[in-house]
Design a protein around this motif. Structure first.
Motif: not given
Length: 357
Positions: A206-213, A341-350
């Motif tokens: 339920h959590l996502s990332l919001v980034i501000g530059v 910039v909106r982004a999802r957390p990445h819970n995996g590896t490459y």
């Protein structure tokens, strides 16, 4: 600080055993980027120990990727980079140091496309690009170097484009979070001394990332940014001397146990105090003239419990929020004239893509 060097220079050879090489013809993968929430021992950022830094860090893996394709060429053909490669010195450096670790000639063709991210804003775009290419070469040969050995190898041989010396790299502190984000699963990771991952857990869905530059920021070359950071090293040391024991205690006894139970609240509280109460943002103010004022304007997001984590990323100037209310955070960033910039957390590896072994 350590002198500039040519791409492909190995300062610290791999000493761990290399497994059997089982080379494929071609491999493609995508490698996540990261946000750096805090250092565990900020004073260690100011130590120059020939590219070895034991500051530790907390990172969030981001679903913005470097897409890498590596193909083996004939014996003696050498290294070839696709014309579209945007940062050839970093890509060449990564390929060459990985081939050196494997003990193989660097007869490779490398292509890279990266999801858009601002450079020198706190996203670790340089270190994650190096990690992505190195991991792809390692994968091409059957992953003979274990991730626990690859991580410190990459951190101890890191460099970024110099700026004033074309074709040369300059040493920049690398703690390991960018490489760890693709080598270890988990959307949030704690990396301790010598590039050792001591915690890797998923970020709740339920959590996502919001980034501000900040808009209108002046992009500076690496050598200029490093000179400005060096001028603030006394502040980093003072913060480390005063707060590192507190950070270590709270991380070990509060943040990490809670994170293992799926609760990122104590970690978010520690990150906020580190950035907004222990002097970290002031220490990083060289990255952007209005950084401290911008931080004060963002602080209400924390006070009003709109975020789980609110932090500067690395030395900035990007700020980010891990939140269940991304629209509110994005609106606040936009009000402050920040690119959002909106982004999802990445819970995996490459992840391997496009080609099979």
């Amino acid at each position: 600080m350590f002198a500039p060097f040519a791409p492909g220079t190995v300062h610290h050879p791999l000493t761990a055993p290399v497994g059997p090489l089982t080379p494929a013809t071609e491999v493609g993968l995508r490698y996540p980027t990261r946000l750096n929430a805090m250092a565990l021992h900020p004073g260690a950022i100011a130590e120059d120990r020939h590219l070895v830094y034991d500051a530790g860090e907390v990172v969030f893996s981001v679903a913005r990727f470097h897409h890498v394709r590596v193909r083996r060429r004939g014996p003696g053909a050498g290294l070839a980079l696709h014309p579209s490669v945007a940062r050839p010195d970093l890509v060449a450096h990564a390929a060459r140091i990985m081939c050196a670790a494997l003990g193989v000639p660097c007869d490779l063709e490398v292509a890279v496309e990266s999801d858009p991210l601002p450079v020198h804003a706190g996203f670790g775009s340089s270190s994650s690009l190096i990690a992505a290419v190195a991991a792809a070469v390692n994968h091409l040969y059957g992953r003979p170097v274990d991730r626990a050995d690859l991580l410190p190898y990459l951190t101890a041989n890191h460099g970024e484009e110099h700026g004033s010396l074309p074709g040369m790299l300059t040493p920049v502190q690398c703690i390991g979070g960018s490489a760890a984000s693709g080598l270890y699963p988990g959307g949030v990771q704690v990396v301790a001394g010598r590039g050792t991952v001591v915690l890797a857990v998923d970020v709740p869905e339920h959590l996502s990332l919001v980034i501000g530059v900040p808009r209108g920021r002046e992009e500076q070359p690496t050598d200029a940014l490093m000179a400005a950071e060096i001028a603030h090293f006394d502040r980093f040391r003072a913060t480390g001397e005063r707060w590192s024991p507190t950070i270590a205690f709270r991380m070990l006894h509060e943040a990490m146990p809670a994170a293992l139970r799926g609760d990122l609240g104590p970690l978010g509280s520690l990150v906020f105090d580190y950035r907004f109460r222990m002097g970290s943002i002031e220490n990083c103010s060289f990255s952007y003239p209005g950084l401290t004022g911008l931080a004060r304007e963002l602080e209400p997001l924390w006070d009003e419990k709109a975020v789980t984590v609110l932090s500067l990323s690395s030395v900035g100037p990007a700020f980010f929020a891990l939140t269940g209310d991304p629209d509110r955070c994005a609106a606040r960033f936009a009000e402050l004239d920040m690119e959002v910039v909106r982004a999802r957390p990445h819970n995996g590896t490459y992840e391997e893509t496009g080609f099979t072994r």
